[in-house]
Design an enzyme around this catalytic site. Structure first.
Site, mmCIF file in Angstrom:
data_model
loop_
_atom_site.group_PDB
_atom_site.id
_atom_site.type_symbol
_atom_site.label_atom_id
_atom_site.label_comp_id
_atom_site.label_asym_id
_atom_site.label_seq_id
_atom_site.Cartn_x
_atom_site.Cartn_y
_atom_site.Cartn_z
ATOM 1 N N CYS A 113 -2.090 27.958 11.491
ATOM 2 C CA CYS A 113 -3.054 27.827 10.403
ATOM 3 C C CYS A 113 -2.821 29.027 9.476
ATOM 4 O O CYS A 113 -3.120 30.162 9.840
ATOM 5 C CB CYS A 113 -4.449 27.835 11.005
ATOM 6 S SG CYS A 113 -5.750 27.659 9.808
ATOM 7 N N CYS A 136 5.319 -2.925 7.136
ATOM 8 C CA CYS A 136 4.535 -1.878 7.812
ATOM 9 C C CYS A 136 5.294 -0.557 7.848
ATOM 10 O O CYS A 136 6.389 -0.471 8.387
ATOM 11 C CB CYS A 136 4.235 -2.336 9.243
ATOM 12 S SG CYS A 136 3.493 -1.059 10.244
#
Ligand SMILES: [Zn+2]
Length: 280
Positions: A113, A136
């Site tokens: 992070c 798809c």
């Protein structure tokens, strides 16, 4: 005396890198940013993360599931009454953020992070983009992901009118966005002709707005070209394909529009979920 890596930084950058600050979530330049390149340390330019390890964790800060070898050092951080692992640049010791494990968001089960202000993006200028819609997008991405020369593949939406579409909106069928795979490839390793061939070999280009059991304009067969050269290669590639099919090819060849990256759970879906295919 140790080299001062921080003197050229702005006060906001110094606050993060030197004083271990944190930028406000969802405000950083690289939070919602998925181009192909490398992220270097903003203080010392040390390469830290390849962009093909970046993912959307939803936390509001840039997230990576792997680091470049030797780029990061880890420290135990007991501030704020929590036990966390701080991550810093291995070269200049500038603060980047924290690393978390065991959240099971990506296959590597790791989330670096990182503050946007701690890093700087340098694009890989040797790469080209390519975008294909062939039903798809889970299946289409799986096919391309294993191809030599593909640096980064993402699934998402292109060709419709609405901005920032969600999967739910696209599935309703009235946005006109197609489900696509968006690639950054190295043309020295794989040609656009080869990628076009993979596209033709892995779907039925003769069923209008339909692929297998999936029906709707979002499943249409479409090549979005990124240059006149790609347009010409794509248009020429249709001719030898027609002889393989009884019905006429309905594939569209259109100029690329803005690519909207799909929600994180769709990325690399079949590999993440150990599925061989989505039923095609
Ligand atoms: Zn550094």
């Amino acid at each position: 005396m140790a080299k001062d890596y921080f003197s050229h930084l702005s006060s906001e950058e110094k606050h993060i890198l030197k004083d271990k600050g944190t930028e406000v979530s969802f405000t950083g330049k690289y939070n919602d940013f998925y181009e192909a390149g490398v992220f270097v340390c903003r203080a010392c330019k040390n390469p830290l993360y390849e962009s093909n390890t970046k993912f959307n964790s939803g936390c509001g800060w840039p997230s990576f599931d792997d680091e470049m070898a030797g780029a990061i050092v880890r420290y135990e951080d007991l501030s704020g009454g929590r036990i966390r692992t701080e991550i810093c640049c291995a070269n200049c010791d500038g603060h980047l953020g924290h690393v978390f494990e065991g959240e099971q968001i990506t296959g590597k089960d790791t989330r670096h992070c990182v503050n946007s202000l701690s890093i700087k993006f340098i694009p890989h200028t040797n790469l080209e983009q390519a975008t294909f819609g062939a039903g798809c997008f889970w299946h289409v991405e799986k096919v391309f992901k294993t191809t030599e020369g593909i640096y980064l593949s993402s699934v998402g939406y292109m060709g419709g009118d609405s901005e920032n579409p969600t999967y739910k909106e696209v599935c309703k069928g009235n946005t006109y966005h197609a489900e696509v795979v968006h690639l950054y490839f190295n043309p020295d390793k794989v040609s656009y002709e080869d990628l076009s061939q993979i596209f033709w070999d892995n779907h039925n280009p003769t069923t209008l707005n339909k692929q297998g059991v999936d029906e709707g304009t979002q499943y249409r067969s479409v090549i979005f070209y990124h240059s006149d050269k790609q347009k010409s290669i794509a248009e020429k590639s249709i001719i030898p394909q027609q002889s393989k099919w009884k019905n006429p090819i309905v594939t569209q060849v259109l100029p690329a529009k803005k690519f909207y990256r799909a929600e994180e759970y769709h990325q690399n879906y079949l590999n993440k979920n150990n599925l061989g295919s989505c039923g095609l």
